[in-house]
Scaffold this motif. Sequence first.
Motif, PDB file in Angstrom:
ATOM      1  N   ASN A  12       6.566  -1.507   7.640  1.00  0.00           N
ATOM      2  CA  ASN A  12       6.089  -2.889   7.629  1.00  0.00           C
ATOM      3  C   ASN A  12       6.686  -3.748   8.737  1.00  0.00           C
ATOM      4  O   ASN A  12       6.577  -4.974   8.703  1.00  0.00           O
ATOM      5  N   VAL A  13       7.302  -3.093   9.718  1.00  0.00           N
ATOM      6  CA  VAL A  13       7.741  -3.772  10.940  1.00  0.00           C
ATOM      7  C   VAL A  13       7.065  -3.131  12.148  1.00  0.00           C
ATOM      8  O   VAL A  13       6.457  -3.817  12.973  1.00  0.00           O
ATOM      9  N   LEU A  14       7.144  -1.812  12.248  1.00  0.00           N
ATOM     10  CA  LEU A  14       6.482  -1.071  13.332  1.00  0.00           C
ATOM     11  C   LEU A  14       5.273  -0.278  12.845  1.00  0.00           C
ATOM     12  O   LEU A  14       4.357  -0.010  13.624  1.00  0.00           O
ATOM     13  N   ILE A  15       5.301   0.094  11.578  1.00  0.00           N
ATOM     14  CA  ILE A  15       4.194   0.835  10.956  1.00  0.00           C
ATOM     15  C   ILE A  15       3.941   0.206   9.593  1.00  0.00           C
ATOM     16  O   ILE A  15       4.885  -0.025   8.837  1.00  0.00           O
ATOM     17  N   GLU A  16       2.700  -0.047   9.254  1.00  0.00           N
ATOM     18  CA  GLU A  16       2.415  -0.562   7.920  1.00  0.00           C
ATOM     19  C   GLU A  16       2.715   0.512   6.872  1.00  0.00           C
ATOM     20  O   GLU A  16       2.420   1.693   7.068  1.00  0.00           O
ATOM     21  N   TRP A  17       3.320   0.099   5.782  1.00  0.00           N
ATOM     22  CA  TRP A  17       3.648   0.998   4.671  1.00  0.00           C
ATOM     23  C   TRP A  17       3.170   0.313   3.394  1.00  0.00           C
ATOM     24  O   TRP A  17       3.849  -0.553   2.844  1.00  0.00           O
ATOM     25  N   GLN A  18       1.965   0.700   2.937  1.00  0.00           N
ATOM     26  CA  GLN A  18       1.330   0.049   1.805  1.00  0.00           C
ATOM     27  C   GLN A  18       0.710   1.110   0.895  1.00  0.00           C
ATOM     28  O   GLN A  18      -0.516   1.265   0.845  1.00  0.00           O
ATOM     29  N   PRO A  19       1.529   1.863   0.157  1.00  0.00           N
ATOM     30  CA  PRO A  19       0.964   2.906  -0.718  1.00  0.00           C
ATOM     31  C   PRO A  19      -0.035   2.363  -1.739  1.00  0.00           C
ATOM     32  O   PRO A  19      -1.046   3.012  -2.034  1.00  0.00           O
ATOM     33  N   GLU A  20       0.256   1.168  -2.277  1.00  0.00           N
ATOM     34  CA  GLU A  20      -0.663   0.603  -3.271  1.00  0.00           C
ATOM     35  C   GLU A  20      -2.046   0.377  -2.661  1.00  0.00           C
ATOM     36  O   GLU A  20      -3.067   0.644  -3.311  1.00  0.00           O
ATOM     37  N   ARG A  21      -2.078  -0.103  -1.444  1.00  0.00           N
ATOM     38  CA  ARG A  21      -3.364  -0.334  -0.777  1.00  0.00           C
ATOM     39  C   ARG A  21      -4.122   0.976  -0.599  1.00  0.00           C
ATOM     40  O   ARG A  21      -5.339   1.031  -0.828  1.00  0.00           O
ATOM     41  N   PHE A  22      -3.413   2.018  -0.216  1.00  0.00           N
ATOM     42  CA  PHE A  22      -4.050   3.332  -0.058  1.00  0.00           C
ATOM     43  C   PHE A  22      -4.670   3.795  -1.368  1.00  0.00           C
ATOM     44  O   PHE A  22      -5.834   4.212  -1.414  1.00  0.00           O
ATOM     45  N   PHE A  23      -3.921   3.719  -2.459  1.00  0.00           N
ATOM     46  CA  PHE A  23      -4.441   4.213  -3.728  1.00  0.00           C
ATOM     47  C   PHE A  23      -5.509   3.299  -4.308  1.00  0.00           C
ATOM     48  O   PHE A  23      -6.430   3.778  -4.992  1.00  0.00           O
ATOM     49  N   ASP A  24      -5.439   2.001  -4.051  1.00  0.00           N
ATOM     50  CA  ASP A  24      -6.541   1.120  -4.447  1.00  0.00           C
ATOM     51  C   ASP A  24      -7.843   1.592  -3.818  1.00  0.00           C
ATOM     52  O   ASP A  24      -8.899   1.615  -4.466  1.00  0.00           O
ATOM     53  N   ARG A  25      -7.758   1.954  -2.574  1.00  0.00           N
ATOM     54  CA  ARG A  25      -8.943   2.407  -1.844  1.00  0.00           C
ATOM     55  C   ARG A  25      -9.435   3.766  -2.347  1.00  0.00           C
ATOM     56  O   ARG A  25     -10.634   4.013  -2.458  1.00  0.00           O
ATOM     57  N   GLU A  26      -8.504   4.656  -2.658  1.00  0.00           N
ATOM     58  CA  GLU A  26      -8.873   6.034  -2.969  1.00  0.00           C
ATOM     59  C   GLU A  26      -9.235   6.250  -4.440  1.00  0.00           C
ATOM     60  O   GLU A  26     -10.111   7.064  -4.729  1.00  0.00           O
TER      61      GLU A  26
END
Length: 206
Positions: A12-26
Amino acid sequence: MTIKAVVFDIGNVLIEWQPERFFDREVGGQRRHEMFANVDLHGMNDRVDMGENFTDVVMATADANPDWAMEIRMWHDRWIDLASPAIDRSVRLMAALQAKGVPVFSLTNFGIQTYDIAAERYPFLRAFDRDFISGHMGVIKPDAQIFEMLEAATGLAGEELIFTDDRADNIAAAAVRGWRTHQFTNPEGWADRLVAEGLLTEEESQ
């Protein structure tokens, strides 16, 4: 005191890290909410960041939670999709600092195997002047020991360092040691701080 090195968190500074967003989508928001409520996935990830084997930990967690096994295995098999995309302006800021001769260190909660996966996608992860990766160090932020280890390895401490991280607890732990800190919310704010500290010009910070 002059800043002698800039320390970057990665997620979340150099690379986004959002596991919840990934699983919401999937799998959908409701299924994701239920899974995260029933399985300590962030605790699982902390074990990897502490140095345990990525595959072993995730697959054991999947086996122990058969109702969620398919989704948990996605954490392993599609991990790079959880850690994406790169935050491009932050990457440019890192390069701009180094182009001016300012050392840039990582200080990141990251697993041994997952860091290698990420570095294949994001070559800039191999460009730090010094790497401080929790999986290799055996301790994770915000434990004071990880900050002490960076100081001991570099010979730098306190206001000689400026550190950015998205998490308030990590920022607080660094501030206790006298580090200059910036809680990252977006690359624009971080760019402004680097300019304010005299490390980059406005033009260089774009």
